[in-house]
Design an enzyme around this catalytic site. Structure first.
Site, PDB file in Angstrom:
ATOM      1  N   ASN A 213       0.826  -1.202   0.000  1.00 13.25           N
ATOM      2  CA  ASN A 213       0.000   0.000   0.000  1.00 13.25           C
ATOM      3  C   ASN A 213       0.863   1.256   0.000  1.00 13.25           C
ATOM      4  OD1 ASN A 213      -2.146  -1.775   0.223  1.00 13.25           O
ATOM      5  ND2 ASN A 213      -2.282  -1.569   2.440  1.00 13.25           N
TER       6      ASN A 213
ATOM      7  N   HIS B 218       5.917  -0.418  -2.633  1.00 20.27           N
ATOM      8  CA  HIS B 218       5.357   0.292  -3.784  1.00 20.27           C
ATOM      9  C   HIS B 218       5.384   1.804  -3.610  1.00 20.27           C
ATOM     10  CE1 HIS B 218       2.953  -3.503  -5.169  1.00 20.27           C
ATOM     11  NE2 HIS B 218       4.237  -3.557  -5.462  1.00 20.27           N
TER      12      HIS B 218
ATOM     13  N   SER C 183      -4.323 -10.123  -2.856  1.00 16.85           N
ATOM     14  CA  SER C 183      -4.887 -11.135  -3.745  1.00 16.85           C
ATOM     15  C   SER C 183      -3.889 -12.202  -4.167  1.00 16.85           C
ATOM     16  CB  SER C 183      -5.447 -10.457  -5.005  1.00 16.85           C
ATOM     17  OG  SER C 183      -4.391  -9.861  -5.755  1.00 16.85           O
TER      18      SER C 183
ATOM     19  N   GLU D  41     -11.219 -13.658   0.761  1.00 17.96           N
ATOM     20  CA  GLU D  41     -11.394 -14.936   0.083  1.00 17.96           C
ATOM     21  C   GLU D  41     -10.035 -15.458  -0.324  1.00 17.96           C
ATOM     22  OE1 GLU D  41     -13.922 -13.844  -3.113  1.00 17.96           O
ATOM     23  OE2 GLU D  41     -12.345 -12.837  -4.244  1.00 17.96           O
TER      24      GLU D  41
END
Length: 239
Positions: A93, A110, A179, A205
């Site tokens: 982030n 990043h 992810s 998930e």
């Protein structure tokens, strides 16, 4: 062996603070063209548009606050180090919510939205206001060369040498709110597992690299992360 914990965080941990994710079906890159807004070529072609995009995101960040997941990780860091372990938090982030929550052993792989970098001389400065092509670098005086201090597509993430060195000897690894689709971060779990680390995935998930994790916890970060933080240090230092 000294317990060594490396935690990787992604956009999912800041989503509950009101900051948008990138790759979800309703994420930022489903609404905007990353090739125009997050590449060196896009910046060279239309710096005014790129600055407007990041100026809006910077304003949103300044209005956001750390959530319970950020705070729990800062508390975990303090407890882990106090118990004699090594700790490193690596975030994908570009927000500063981990730091505001109290995290100290932190790598922004990043980059950081609240810093500006001169593309001419590399000088870094704090940045909480809008950037524009009319601004000059305070270090070299060049006009129109200031850019957000973020890693765009096609650029090398930051801190990679230190990250991989720590992965090679980590005993505990967790990926939170990511992810598992963006490289090289997508390979961190496999690197940690190869080093013999116990691995966790905490996400809404299953991610794309879920097969590399020993344990999975699915749900919102503000629900899963605080509970996980309370148990992981007890397990690591049980002896």
């Amino acid at each position: 062996m000294t317990p060594s914990l490396l935690i990787l965080t992604g956009a999912g941990i800041s989503a509950e603070s009101g900051l948008g994710t990138f790759r979800d079906t309703d994420g930022i890159w489903s609404q905007f063209d990353w090739q125009k807004l997050a590449t060196p070529e896009g910046f060279a072609e239309d710096p005014v548009m790129v600055h407007a995009f990041y100026n809006a995101r910077r304003k949103g960040l300044l209005d956001a606050q750390p959530n319970a997941a950020h705070t729990a990780l800062a508390t975990l860091e303090a407890a882990w180090v106090r118990s004699g372990g090594e700790f490193l938090l690596v975030t994908q982030n570009i927000d500063d919510l981990h730091a505001r929550a109290g995290s100290e052993r932190l790598i922004h792989m990043h980059g950081e939205l609240l810093r500006a970098r001169c593309a001419a001389c590399g000088d870094l400065t704090a940045c909480t206001a809008d950037l524009s092509i009319a601004m000059s670098c305070q270090a070299c005086g060049r006009e129109g060369r200031l850019r957000p201090h973020v890693v765009w597509f096609g650029e090398m993430p930051m801190g990679m040498e230190e990250i991989f060195e720590r992965l090679s000897r980590t005993t505990h690894f967790a990926a939170i709110g990511t992810s598992g689709a963006v490289w090289p971060a997508a390979g961190f779990a496999e690197e940690a597992a190869r080093a013999g680390a116990e691995t966790w995935e905490l996400s809404l998930e299953a991610g794309e690299s879920g097969h590399n994790f020993h344990h999975t916890l699915y749900g919102k970060a503000t629900a899963t992360v605080p509970d996980w933080c309370e148990t992981v240090i007890a397990r690591a230092f049980a002896a």
